[in-house]
Design a protein around this motif. Sequence first.
Motif, PDB file in Angstrom:
ATOM      1  N   ALA A  92      25.245  10.449   3.301  1.00  0.00           N
ATOM      2  CA  ALA A  92      25.571  10.819   1.921  1.00  0.00           C
ATOM      3  C   ALA A  92      25.255   9.708   0.929  1.00  0.00           C
ATOM      4  CB  ALA A  92      27.045  11.202   1.809  1.00  0.00           C
ATOM      5  N   GLU A  93      25.189   8.480   1.395  1.00  0.00           N
ATOM      6  CA  GLU A  93      24.941   7.338   0.510  1.00  0.00           C
ATOM      7  C   GLU A  93      23.459   7.044   0.299  1.00  0.00           C
ATOM      8  OE1 GLU A  93      27.359   5.838  -1.254  1.00  0.00           O
ATOM      9  OE2 GLU A  93      28.553   7.462  -0.365  1.00  0.00           O
ATOM     10  N   VAL A  94      22.585   7.788   0.944  1.00  0.00           N
ATOM     11  CA  VAL A  94      21.149   7.558   0.770  1.00  0.00           C
ATOM     12  C   VAL A  94      20.720   8.119  -0.585  1.00  0.00           C
ATOM     13  CG1 VAL A  94      18.823   8.049   1.631  1.00  0.00           C
ATOM     14  CG2 VAL A  94      20.693   7.624   3.244  1.00  0.00           C
ATOM     15  N   SER A  95      20.209   7.239  -1.431  1.00  0.00           N
ATOM     16  CA  SER A  95      19.718   7.618  -2.757  1.00  0.00           C
ATOM     17  C   SER A  95      18.280   7.148  -2.876  1.00  0.00           C
ATOM     18  CB  SER A  95      20.568   6.963  -3.847  1.00  0.00           C
ATOM     19  OG  SER A  95      19.865   6.940  -5.074  1.00  0.00           O
ATOM     20  N   ILE A  96      17.382   8.059  -3.145  1.00  0.00           N
ATOM     21  CA  ILE A  96      15.972   7.682  -3.217  1.00  0.00           C
ATOM     22  C   ILE A  96      15.708   6.752  -4.400  1.00  0.00           C
ATOM     23  CG2 ILE A  96      15.110   9.643  -4.570  1.00  0.00           C
ATOM     24  CD1 ILE A  96      12.832   9.796  -2.388  1.00  0.00           C
ATOM     25  N   ARG A  97      16.429   6.941  -5.492  1.00  0.00           N
ATOM     26  CA  ARG A  97      16.282   6.045  -6.649  1.00  0.00           C
ATOM     27  C   ARG A  97      16.757   4.628  -6.302  1.00  0.00           C
ATOM     28  NH1 ARG A  97      16.162   7.580 -12.217  1.00  0.00           N
ATOM     29  NH2 ARG A  97      15.361   9.678 -12.459  1.00  0.00           N
ATOM     30  N   ALA A  98      17.902   4.544  -5.622  1.00  0.00           N
ATOM     31  CA  ALA A  98      18.418   3.231  -5.240  1.00  0.00           C
ATOM     32  C   ALA A  98      17.487   2.546  -4.256  1.00  0.00           C
ATOM     33  CB  ALA A  98      19.820   3.376  -4.638  1.00  0.00           C
ATOM     34  N   LEU A 151      13.478  -1.745  -3.372  1.00  0.00           N
ATOM     35  CA  LEU A 151      12.142  -2.150  -2.918  1.00  0.00           C
ATOM     36  C   LEU A 151      11.281  -2.682  -4.054  1.00  0.00           C
ATOM     37  CD1 LEU A 151      11.446   0.822  -0.477  1.00  0.00           C
ATOM     38  CD2 LEU A 151      12.011  -1.540   0.135  1.00  0.00           C
ATOM     39  N   GLY A 152      11.824  -2.685  -5.266  1.00  0.00           N
ATOM     40  CA  GLY A 152      11.105  -3.239  -6.403  1.00  0.00           C
ATOM     41  C   GLY A 152       9.989  -2.357  -6.928  1.00  0.00           C
ATOM     42  N   VAL A 153      10.131  -1.033  -6.767  1.00  0.00           N
ATOM     43  CA  VAL A 153       9.124  -0.108  -7.302  1.00  0.00           C
ATOM     44  C   VAL A 153       9.812   0.830  -8.278  1.00  0.00           C
ATOM     45  CG1 VAL A 153       7.685  -0.233  -5.237  1.00  0.00           C
ATOM     46  CG2 VAL A 153       9.421   1.549  -5.402  1.00  0.00           C
ATOM     47  N   SER A 154       9.044   1.521  -9.073  1.00  0.00           N
ATOM     48  CA  SER A 154       9.621   2.424 -10.056  1.00  0.00           C
ATOM     49  C   SER A 154      10.314   3.586  -9.358  1.00  0.00           C
ATOM     50  CB  SER A 154       8.530   2.971 -10.986  1.00  0.00           C
ATOM     51  OG  SER A 154       7.801   3.989 -10.344  1.00  0.00           O
ATOM     52  N   HIS A 155      11.270   4.187 -10.062  1.00  0.00           N
ATOM     53  CA  HIS A 155      12.030   5.282  -9.451  1.00  0.00           C
ATOM     54  C   HIS A 155      11.149   6.503  -9.174  1.00  0.00           C
ATOM     55  CE1 HIS A 155      12.199   6.496 -13.721  1.00  0.00           C
ATOM     56  NE2 HIS A 155      12.267   7.719 -13.232  1.00  0.00           N
ATOM     57  N   ALA A 156       9.951   6.536  -9.793  1.00  0.00           N
ATOM     58  CA  ALA A 156       9.040   7.663  -9.576  1.00  0.00           C
ATOM     59  C   ALA A 156       7.995   7.376  -8.490  1.00  0.00           C
ATOM     60  CB  ALA A 156       8.343   8.020 -10.878  1.00  0.00           C
ATOM     61  N   ALA A 157       7.964   6.151  -7.996  1.00  0.00           N
ATOM     62  CA  ALA A 157       6.905   5.762  -7.048  1.00  0.00           C
ATOM     63  C   ALA A 157       6.954   6.563  -5.755  1.00  0.00           C
ATOM     64  CB  ALA A 157       7.004   4.270  -6.741  1.00  0.00           C
ATOM     65  N   HIS A 158       8.148   7.031  -5.395  1.00  0.00           N
ATOM     66  CA  HIS A 158       8.297   7.770  -4.135  1.00  0.00           C
ATOM     67  C   HIS A 158       7.619   9.128  -4.162  1.00  0.00           C
ATOM     68  CE1 HIS A 158      11.124  10.764  -5.716  1.00  0.00           C
ATOM     69  NE2 HIS A 158      11.592   9.781  -6.466  1.00  0.00           N
ATOM     70  N   ARG A 159       7.341   9.657  -5.344  1.00  0.00           N
ATOM     71  CA  ARG A 159       6.892  11.050  -5.451  1.00  0.00           C
ATOM     72  C   ARG A 159       5.550  11.301  -4.785  1.00  0.00           C
ATOM     73  NH1 ARG A 159       9.105  11.530 -11.430  1.00  0.00           N
ATOM     74  NH2 ARG A 159      11.266  12.025 -10.907  1.00  0.00           N
ATOM     75  N   HIS A 160       4.773  10.253  -4.609  1.00  0.00           N
ATOM     76  CA  HIS A 160       3.502  10.419  -3.897  1.00  0.00           C
ATOM     77  C   HIS A 160       3.744  10.793  -2.433  1.00  0.00           C
ATOM     78  CE1 HIS A 160      -0.699   9.873  -2.928  1.00  0.00           C
ATOM     79  NE2 HIS A 160      -0.377   9.019  -1.977  1.00  0.00           N
ATOM     80  N   THR A 169       0.855  -1.180   0.000  1.00  0.00           N
ATOM     81  CA  THR A 169       0.000   0.000   0.000  1.00  0.00           C
ATOM     82  C   THR A 169       0.896   1.237   0.000  1.00  0.00           C
ATOM     83  OG1 THR A 169      -0.061   0.228   2.404  1.00  0.00           O
ATOM     84  CG2 THR A 169      -1.689  -1.252   1.397  1.00  0.00           C
ATOM     85  N   ASP A 170       0.273   2.389  -0.239  1.00  0.00           N
ATOM     86  CA  ASP A 170       1.037   3.634  -0.193  1.00  0.00           C
ATOM     87  C   ASP A 170       1.689   3.829   1.174  1.00  0.00           C
ATOM     88  OD1 ASP A 170       0.627   4.373  -2.774  1.00  0.00           O
ATOM     89  OD2 ASP A 170      -1.042   5.719  -2.370  1.00  0.00           O
ATOM     90  N   ALA A 171       0.924   3.525   2.238  1.00  0.00           N
ATOM     91  CA  ALA A 171       1.467   3.676   3.592  1.00  0.00           C
ATOM     92  C   ALA A 171       2.661   2.749   3.791  1.00  0.00           C
ATOM     93  CB  ALA A 171       0.389   3.403   4.631  1.00  0.00           C
ATOM     94  N   ASP A 172       2.558   1.531   3.271  1.00  0.00           N
ATOM     95  CA  ASP A 172       3.678   0.592   3.367  1.00  0.00           C
ATOM     96  C   ASP A 172       4.915   1.163   2.680  1.00  0.00           C
ATOM     97  OD1 ASP A 172       2.172  -1.318   4.683  1.00  0.00           O
ATOM     98  OD2 ASP A 172       1.642  -2.392   2.852  1.00  0.00           O
ATOM     99  N   LEU A 173       4.714   1.732   1.489  1.00  0.00           N
ATOM    100  CA  LEU A 173       5.855   2.237   0.730  1.00  0.00           C
ATOM    101  C   LEU A 173       6.515   3.394   1.469  1.00  0.00           C
ATOM    102  CD1 LEU A 173       7.671   2.229  -1.695  1.00  0.00           C
ATOM    103  CD2 LEU A 173       5.987   3.659  -2.904  1.00  0.00           C
TER     104      LEU A 173
END
Length: 198
Positions: free
Chosen positions: A26-32, A37-46, A4-8
């Motif tokens: 410094a090593e935290v990359s939202i794309r990585a 997590l097996g979701v698209s690189h744009a899934a975080h934007r929500h 779910t969105d909350a899970d993500l």
Amino acid sequence: MPRTDADLRELLMRSAAEVAARSGVAEVSIRALARSLGVSHAAHRHHFASRTGLLTAVAAEGHRLLAAELEAAAPAGFLEVGVAYVRFARDHPGHFAVMFTPDALDLADPELAAARARTFGVLQGGVDVLASTGRVDDARAAVVAAWSLVHGLAGLAASGNLAAAGLAPDGDGDALLDLARRTAGMLYGSPGGGPDGA
């Protein structure tokens, strides 16, 4: 089972904290993170428009967790608040690292500002109690001294510098807390002095 969105949101935050603990902020990359997590690189934007937004949320969560632990320790005295601070840093290294990397955060974010104010309110409250009993003359300097002591000890332990200098306590994680108690006791009273003496 689909996420779910909350899970993500929760998974992104937890994963960011894990990376920060293991490899540094410094090593935290939202794309990585999204890829892992097996979701698209744009899934975080929500949930998070940017890496800064993600790290700011992690920092706000960290401050809320820290404040709760400090508040729980406060009835036992200011010394135990300091020990709780070191315990939090030991138990939540990723959050701790993110919380104190201001360049990576949106410091104007209302949730982060409120969470930080709650944390520092507990520290200030402890010093105010000491000031009201005449044990400190300069409350501002006392807050800086108390925070520097426990933050410095937590940072030295987390970075391995305490061990490298041969000063790490022998034993399990509670040995670090005992060291924190004895060290803070030098500044704010005997560890055995009870709530008023701590």
